[in-house]
Design a protein around this motif. Structure first.
Motif, short mmCIF file in Angstrom:
data_model
loop_
_atom_site.label_atom_id
_atom_site.label_comp_id
_atom_site.label_asym_id
_atom_site.label_seq_id
_atom_site.Cartn_x
_atom_site.Cartn_y
_atom_site.Cartn_z
N SER A 229 0.81 -1.22 0.00
CA SER A 229 0.00 0.00 0.00
C SER A 229 0.85 1.27 0.00
O SER A 229 0.34 2.35 -0.26
N GLU A 230 2.15 1.13 0.27
CA GLU A 230 3.00 2.30 0.41
C GLU A 230 3.34 2.91 -0.95
O GLU A 230 3.38 2.22 -1.97
N PRO A 231 3.61 4.23 -0.98
CA PRO A 231 4.08 4.86 -2.22
C PRO A 231 5.37 4.19 -2.71
O PRO A 231 6.19 3.73 -1.90
N GLY A 232 5.54 4.15 -4.02
CA GLY A 232 6.72 3.46 -4.52
C GLY A 232 7.13 3.90 -5.92
O GLY A 232 6.51 4.77 -6.53
N TYR A 233 8.17 3.24 -6.41
CA TYR A 233 8.69 3.49 -7.75
C TYR A 233 9.46 2.26 -8.21
O TYR A 233 9.68 1.32 -7.43
N ARG A 234 9.86 2.24 -9.46
CA ARG A 234 10.59 1.10 -10.02
C ARG A 234 11.99 1.54 -10.44
O ARG A 234 12.18 2.65 -10.92
N TRP A 235 12.96 0.64 -10.28
CA TRP A 235 14.28 0.83 -10.86
C TRP A 235 14.53 -0.28 -11.88
O TRP A 235 14.00 -1.39 -11.76
N LEU A 236 15.28 0.04 -12.91
CA LEU A 236 15.65 -0.93 -13.94
C LEU A 236 17.11 -0.75 -14.30
O LEU A 236 17.59 0.37 -14.46
N SER A 237 17.80 -1.86 -14.43
CA SER A 237 19.16 -1.86 -15.00
C SER A 237 19.07 -2.53 -16.37
O SER A 237 18.76 -3.73 -16.47
N LEU A 238 19.30 -1.75 -17.41
CA LEU A 238 19.24 -2.24 -18.78
C LEU A 238 20.65 -2.51 -19.25
O LEU A 238 21.48 -1.59 -19.35
N HIS A 239 20.94 -3.78 -19.53
CA HIS A 239 22.29 -4.19 -19.92
C HIS A 239 22.45 -4.11 -21.43
O HIS A 239 21.50 -4.30 -22.19
N SER A 240 23.67 -3.88 -21.86
CA SER A 240 23.93 -3.68 -23.28
C SER A 240 23.68 -4.93 -24.11
O SER A 240 23.52 -4.85 -25.33
N ASN A 241 23.60 -6.11 -23.46
CA ASN A 241 23.30 -7.35 -24.19
C ASN A 241 21.81 -7.63 -24.29
O ASN A 241 21.39 -8.69 -24.75
N GLY A 242 20.98 -6.67 -23.85
CA GLY A 242 19.54 -6.82 -23.94
C GLY A 242 18.87 -7.35 -22.68
O GLY A 242 17.65 -7.39 -22.60
N GLU A 243 19.66 -7.76 -21.71
CA GLU A 243 19.08 -8.27 -20.46
C GLU A 243 18.68 -7.09 -19.57
O GLU A 243 19.17 -5.96 -19.73
#
Length: 251
Positions: A229-243
């Motif tokens: 229920s808490e406020p939130g956000y997303r993080w993403l690590s985009l790798h150069s090999n597409g992962e």
């Protein structure tokens, strides 16, 4: 090599900083999230706002937000949501960036507010889908493609949310099926954390910085369960090999 992106969505900022949204002090929460980002993700390379930046508030909310984001000292990109005042956004922030190239990836930013129904639904429309098709046809085959839009392109199991999702989702997926380089879709609108798979495409939604809605409901219900229920956000690590690696942060 990886690039770290942060996704914030559905801020619903009001005309005045102390105005509430669904009984929540949302601007205070947002400031706490930005402080959390400075502590936990000082290595972030960019931030993406995936729509509903304000709750029909206009320039005052956008001006305050720009001041807050400038203190992060990282680039930030935005798309409109169904509640946003797009002319006000463009007057203050300029035209939105449509493409972002990072090692191994290209992100395409889409406007899904075409043909609004007044209740929250939106579509890409023929012109936006045409632009997307042109971009995908011209893509370097060595890059992975991620798309950012506001409206959810997949059903959720909540009848009220499915009724206001992406209106032309069938045409959207029919287009994407022709381009195997697309393997990521980021969206907002739901005020929920989702990690779905549609064929080869991973479809991610992040929590709202304001309030969350319960899943699998007929009508909107504010989430009360601790941990989601808490406020939130997303993080993403985009790798150069597409992962990619990703996770959710909450206050």
């Amino acid at each position: 090599m990886a690039v770290k992106l942060l996704q914030l969505s559905d801020l619903h900022l009001r005309a005045y900083a102390d105005d509430l949204y669904r009984s929540a002090a949302i601007e205070e929460q947002l400031l706490a999230i930005l402080a959390h980002i400075r502590r936990k993700h000082p290595d972030a390379d960019a931030l993406v706002l995936s729509g509903d930046i304000s709750q029909d508030a206009g320039e005052s909310a956008y001006t305050r937000l720009a001041g807050y984001l400038q203190q992060l000292d990282i680039p930030w990109y935005w798309i409109p949501g169904n509640h946003d005042d797009q002319p006000a956004l463009q007057r203050l922030w300029g035209a939105p960036v449509r493409t972002l190239d990072i090692p191994g990836w290209r992100l395409l930013f889409l406007n899904s507010t075409h043909q609004p129904d007044g209740r929250g639904r939106g579509s890409l429309g023929e012109q936006e889908r045409g632009w997307l098709e042109q971009q995908l046809q011209a893509m370097d085959s060595n890059r992975s493609v991620g798309l950012v839009l506001h409206h959810n392109p997949l059903p959720t199991g909540s009848s009220w949310q499915d009724a206001i999702g992406l209106g032309d989702a069938e045409l959207f997926w029919s287009l994407l099926n022709r381009f195997p380089a697309v393997n990521l879709v980021l969206h907002g609108h739901l005020h929920q954390d989702w990690d779905q798979q549609h064929g080869r495409v991973r479809v991610l939604c992040c929590p709202s910085t304001a309030v969350q809605f319960r899943k699998a409901t007929v009508c909107p219900e504010t989430e009360r369960e601790a941990g989601i229920s808490e406020p939130g956000y997303r993080w993403l690590s985009l790798h150069s090999n597409g992962e990619l690696c990703t996770g959710i942060e909450r206050l």
